[in-house]
Design a protein around this motif. Structure first.
Motif, PDB file in Angstrom:
ATOM      1  N   GLY A 256      32.761  38.966  70.710  1.00 51.39           N
ATOM      2  CA  GLY A 256      32.705  39.290  69.271  1.00 51.39           C
ATOM      3  C   GLY A 256      34.461  39.415  68.406  1.00 51.39           C
ATOM      4  N   PRO A 257      34.192  39.861  67.608  1.00 50.60           N
ATOM      5  CA  PRO A 257      35.470  39.736  66.580  1.00 50.60           C
ATOM      6  C   PRO A 257      36.145  40.383  66.410  1.00 50.60           C
ATOM      7  CG  PRO A 257      33.092  40.717  65.142  1.00 50.60           C
ATOM      8  CD  PRO A 257      32.639  40.497  66.389  1.00 50.60           C
TER       9      PRO A 257
ATOM     10  N   GLY B 100      33.726  37.253  56.072  1.00 50.46           N
ATOM     11  CA  GLY B 100      33.267  35.679  56.760  1.00 50.46           C
ATOM     12  C   GLY B 100      34.289  34.751  56.669  1.00 50.46           C
TER      13      GLY B 100
ATOM     14  N   TRP C 104      33.371  34.001  64.198  1.00 47.32           N
ATOM     15  CA  TRP C 104      32.029  35.058  64.945  1.00 47.32           C
ATOM     16  C   TRP C 104      30.988  35.509  64.222  1.00 47.32           C
ATOM     17  CZ3 TRP C 104      29.782  36.309  69.446  1.00 47.32           C
ATOM     18  CH2 TRP C 104      30.612  36.036  70.428  1.00 47.32           C
ATOM     19  N   SER C 105      31.415  35.455  62.907  1.00 49.39           N
ATOM     20  CA  SER C 105      30.679  35.936  61.612  1.00 49.39           C
ATOM     21  C   SER C 105      29.504  34.092  61.353  1.00 49.39           C
ATOM     22  CB  SER C 105      31.399  35.972  60.373  1.00 49.39           C
ATOM     23  OG  SER C 105      32.012  36.025  59.684  1.00 49.39           O
TER      24      SER C 105
ATOM     25  N   PHE D  13      27.071  35.728  64.326  1.00 49.66           N
ATOM     26  CA  PHE D  13      26.214  36.786  64.105  1.00 49.66           C
ATOM     27  C   PHE D  13      25.071  36.119  62.705  1.00 49.66           C
ATOM     28  CE2 PHE D  13      25.724  40.581  61.076  1.00 49.66           C
ATOM     29  CZ  PHE D  13      25.099  40.958  62.168  1.00 49.66           C
TER      30      PHE D  13
ATOM     31  N   LYS E 209      21.152  36.904  63.510  1.00 46.34           N
ATOM     32  CA  LYS E 209      20.707  37.564  63.328  1.00 46.34           C
ATOM     33  C   LYS E 209      19.096  36.297  62.978  1.00 46.34           C
ATOM     34  CE  LYS E 209      20.679  41.237  60.122  1.00 46.34           C
ATOM     35  NZ  LYS E 209      21.306  41.541  59.049  1.00 46.34           N
TER      36      LYS E 209
ATOM     37  N   LEU F 113      19.896  38.652  67.845  1.00 42.12           N
ATOM     38  CA  LEU F 113      21.183  39.324  67.852  1.00 42.12           C
ATOM     39  C   LEU F 113      21.186  39.889  69.349  1.00 42.12           C
ATOM     40  CD1 LEU F 113      21.211  41.300  64.426  1.00 42.12           C
ATOM     41  CD2 LEU F 113      22.918  39.517  65.758  1.00 42.12           C
TER      42      LEU F 113
ATOM     43  N   LEU G 254      23.731  39.137  71.660  1.00 42.95           N
ATOM     44  CA  LEU G 254      25.063  40.076  71.770  1.00 42.95           C
ATOM     45  C   LEU G 254      25.626  40.542  72.666  1.00 42.95           C
ATOM     46  CD1 LEU G 254      25.884  39.862  68.024  1.00 42.95           C
ATOM     47  CD2 LEU G 254      26.605  38.301  69.322  1.00 42.95           C
ATOM     48  N   LYS G 255      24.853  41.247  72.855  1.00 49.22           N
ATOM     49  CA  LYS G 255      24.919  42.960  74.186  1.00 49.22           C
ATOM     50  C   LYS G 255      25.676  42.244  75.232  1.00 49.22           C
ATOM     51  CE  LYS G 255      21.647  45.726  71.711  1.00 49.22           C
ATOM     52  NZ  LYS G 255      22.302  46.284  70.756  1.00 49.22           N
ATOM     53  N   CYS G 256      25.042  41.186  76.259  1.00 48.25           N
ATOM     54  CA  CYS G 256      26.248  40.437  76.977  1.00 48.25           C
ATOM     55  C   CYS G 256      26.920  40.612  77.449  1.00 48.25           C
ATOM     56  CB  CYS G 256      24.769  39.508  77.958  1.00 48.25           C
ATOM     57  SG  CYS G 256      25.907  38.325  77.718  1.00 48.25           S
TER      58      CYS G 256
ATOM     59  N   ASP H 285      33.972  42.803  58.835  1.00 46.25           N
ATOM     60  CA  ASP H 285      32.265  42.729  58.284  1.00 46.25           C
ATOM     61  C   ASP H 285      31.907  42.069  59.068  1.00 46.25           C
ATOM     62  OD1 ASP H 285      33.574  41.238  54.964  1.00 46.25           O
ATOM     63  OD2 ASP H 285      34.101  40.706  56.998  1.00 46.25           O
ATOM     64  N   PRO H 286      30.657  41.676  59.645  1.00 44.12           N
ATOM     65  CA  PRO H 286      30.132  42.329  59.084  1.00 44.12           C
ATOM     66  C   PRO H 286      29.642  43.868  59.806  1.00 44.12           C
ATOM     67  CG  PRO H 286      28.924  40.778  60.253  1.00 44.12           C
ATOM     68  CD  PRO H 286      30.178  40.525  60.335  1.00 44.12           C
TER      69      PRO H 286
ATOM     70  N   LEU I 217      28.051  44.082  63.389  1.00 43.36           N
ATOM     71  CA  LEU I 217      28.197  43.274  64.157  1.00 43.36           C
ATOM     72  C   LEU I 217      29.768  44.343  65.013  1.00 43.36           C
ATOM     73  CD1 LEU I 217      29.407  40.768  66.761  1.00 43.36           C
ATOM     74  CD2 LEU I 217      30.504  39.970  63.944  1.00 43.36           C
ATOM     75  N   MET I 218      30.141  45.144  64.079  1.00 41.87           N
ATOM     76  CA  MET I 218      31.375  45.858  64.366  1.00 41.87           C
ATOM     77  C   MET I 218      31.135  46.967  65.018  1.00 41.87           C
ATOM     78  SD  MET I 218      33.652  44.149  63.331  1.00 41.87           S
ATOM     79  CE  MET I 218      35.069  45.025  64.044  1.00 41.87           C
TER      80      MET I 218
ATOM     81  N   HIS J 256      30.736  45.741  68.886  1.00 43.74           N
ATOM     82  CA  HIS J 256      30.957  45.414  69.512  1.00 43.74           C
ATOM     83  C   HIS J 256      31.834  46.756  69.528  1.00 43.74           C
ATOM     84  CE1 HIS J 256      34.223  42.938  70.522  1.00 43.74           C
ATOM     85  NE2 HIS J 256      35.391  43.402  69.838  1.00 43.74           N
TER      86      HIS J 256
ATOM     87  N   LYS K 149      29.938  47.283  73.331  1.00 45.93           N
ATOM     88  CA  LYS K 149      30.323  46.718  74.676  1.00 45.93           C
ATOM     89  C   LYS K 149      31.565  47.035  74.696  1.00 45.93           C
ATOM     90  CE  LYS K 149      29.339  41.310  74.315  1.00 45.93           C
ATOM     91  NZ  LYS K 149      29.848  40.510  73.898  1.00 45.93           N
TER      92      LYS K 149
END
Ligand code: SF4
Ligand code: SF4
Lengths: 211, 303
Positions: free
Chosen positions: A156-157, A164, A176-177, A180, A184, A189, A192-194, B168-169, B172-173, B176, B179
């Protein structure tokens, strides 16, 4: 493709220091990048001559990173090469080393090798790969954070992105934007959880490959 | 976990904690850390020591933490992924535990191009999520990232993460953050809050996913000392959202220091009431001398 950039002229002049020079270009990546095609080789010849450098000859290799091709093509220029003190190579670092393997001369790298990238449009190139050794693009919907994120974030970011764009380079999209938005749009989406495990860099030490 | 840090106890028993940031000096004089530690004694449950923040070379976080320990203050050691690979990071985790440090905060780190050695090579072998998980596995399972066993003492840490509600977004934050919680983070310190509306909507999303029950969230507060500092925060520090109304209040004020102080008290008043907020993390960025009065006047911490 391997993306390259011409070095500063003053740096080149310092390295060549008024010697007789033979110029080598490359027909592949450096041609498309406008750093080492026939056009750029001839332009370099002109510029250096105006600065008083003696240019004894030139050739565009096809491509510069092929050892046997280099041996064959450079043989045809043996006389000019004999007269040269230095050889200026306008090809990626790999090409420079191949030429240097063939010639018993001082070989100067004329361009800087930046990255493996995409030709977005004429004269515009973007980084896509750092040859990490284990390609895991499918985790990231085929946007590579190893090469396209300056911090190689795999989960992730970094939190620095604004509108962005990447905090390190406001002209570049934060990868990462992009990941994402893509997930989406595709309704994936949950991917992204793993938690992506630390990368295995052991393949990156591999320095030869034989078929 | 056998040992419990003060910070962990404050959060789980008192339900509210205060942490304060101490930036180490650009030199090796331990007196600089001792002076700040003395000045801030009694203002917080624990004291973060930053790790070459903004990619500027400073005294190491671990050394700063050891100096605080020697004074009887509890440190939070920050660890950035920018400068060390997984071998060095895990080695420092073991070393920090051996020295008696019990809180650790994992961050990815500001990019080296923003600091005083822009030509250095960033390491980024791990990201913060991976570092959190590795420390958690060293602690709970007694294994290193490679799977090799930790022998002669497993590290015992209260593990923290950073979060930015303003990048942003927003969705997503929060993903994160989630996670980081799954990876094993037990407390979170956020980026400094200036934009209350955005912070509230981020917290709403955090609470609606039940994350406030799984991790202690400490909201970041930064008093603005001057217009110059406000300008820096607004325009140059990545990830900070300083809204125009606050910026203009500082700009139009005759006494900018006073105004910055008032603003931080108002923000604290609002932020501490937000559902899911379990504490405050005060970073004063070289205006540490103001912290004791902020803490006293807002009544957020009692010895
Ligand atoms: S994952 Fe590695 S090999 Fe694949 S594109 Fe990215 S850098 Fe290249
Ligand atoms: S802004 Fe995005 S691309 Fe840039 S360093 Fe951060 S995560 Fe990577």
């Amino acid at each position: 493709m391997i993306i390259t950039k011409q070095k500063e002229l003053k740096d080149l002049l310092n390295r060549l220091n008024d010697k007789s020079v033979f110029i080598v270009g490359c027909s592949e990546c450096a041609t498309v990048c406008h750093t080492g095609g026939e056009k750029e080789v001839l332009a370099m010849k002109d510029v250096l001559q105006k600065k008083g450098v003696n240019i004894v000859g030139w050739v565009v290799l096809d491509p510069a990173c092929n050892l046997n091709n280099d041996k064959r093509l450079l043989k045809k220029h043996i006389k000019e090469l004999d007269a040269a003190d230095k050889v200026l190579v306008l090809a990626c670092g790999s090409g420079v080393q191949t030429v240097s393997e063939v010639l018993d001369k001082e070989v100067i790298a004329g361009i800087d090798t930046l990255f493996l990238g995409e030709i977005k449009r004429v004269n515009e190139f973007e980084k896509r790969c750092v040859t990490c050794g284990v390609c895991e693009l499918d985790f990231f919907e085929d946007f590579c954070p190893v090469s396209r994120c300056p911090k190689s974030m795999l989960n992730g970011p970094c939190g620095g992105s604004v509108n962005g764009k990447c905090e390190v380079n406001k002209d570049m999209d934060c990868v990462w934007s992009e990941i994402f938005s893509h997930l989406k749009e595709k309704g994936r989406l949950h991917k992204l959880k793993c938690i992506v495990e630390p990368k295995d860099w052991s393949n990156s030490v591999c320095i030869d490959r034989r078929l | 976990m056998g040992y419990r840090s003060n910070l962990e106890k404050a959060l789980s028993e008192r339900g509210f904690a205060v942490t304060v940031e101490i930036g180490p000096p650009k030199g090796c004089d331990p007196a600089r850390i001792r002076e700040k530690g003395e000045m801030l004694r009694g203002c917080a449950d624990a004291f973060n020591v930053t790790d070459n923040q903004t990619a500027v070379v400073r005294m190491s976080s671990m050394a700063g933490c050891c100096i605080l320990l020697g004074m009887g203050l509890e440190p939070v050691m920050q660890m950035s992924c920018r400068d060390r690979n997984r071998i060095a990071l895990q080695s420092d985790v073991l070393g920090a535990d051996a020295m008696g440090i019990r809180n650790i905060l994992c961050v990815t780190g500001d990019h080296q191009c923003f600091g005083n050695h822009p030509g250095s090579k960033g390491v980024y072998d791990l990201d913060s999520v991976q570092l959190i998980k590795i420390i958690r596995d060293m602690r709970d399972k007694g294994v290193f990232q490679s799977g090799d066993e930790v022998s002669f003492g497993k590290p015992e840490f209260f593990i923290g993460a950073a979060a930015n509600p303003f990048s942003d977004p927003c969705e997503l934050m929060v993903d994160h953050l989630e996670k980081k919680v799954v990876a094993g983070a037990e407390f979170v310190q956020t980026q400094s809050v200036f934009n209350l509306d955005r912070f509230v909507s981020w917290m709403d999303e955090v609470c609606s996913r039940g994350l406030d029950k799984k991790v202690h969230i400490l909201a970041g507060v930064t008093p603005l000392k001057s217009l110059k500092m406000a300008e820096r925060m607004k325009f140059h520090v990545p990830g900070v959202d300083l809204p125009d109304d606050i910026f203009n209040r500082i700009k139009d004020s005759k006494d900018q220091m006073r105004e910055g102080y008032e603003i931080s008290l108002e923000l604290i008043e609002q932020v501490k009431k937000i559902r899911g907020v379990h504490g405050l993390h005060i970073t004063a960025l070289f205006w540490e001398s103001i912290i004791p009065s902020i803490v006293r006047e807002s009544g957020i911490y009692h010895m």
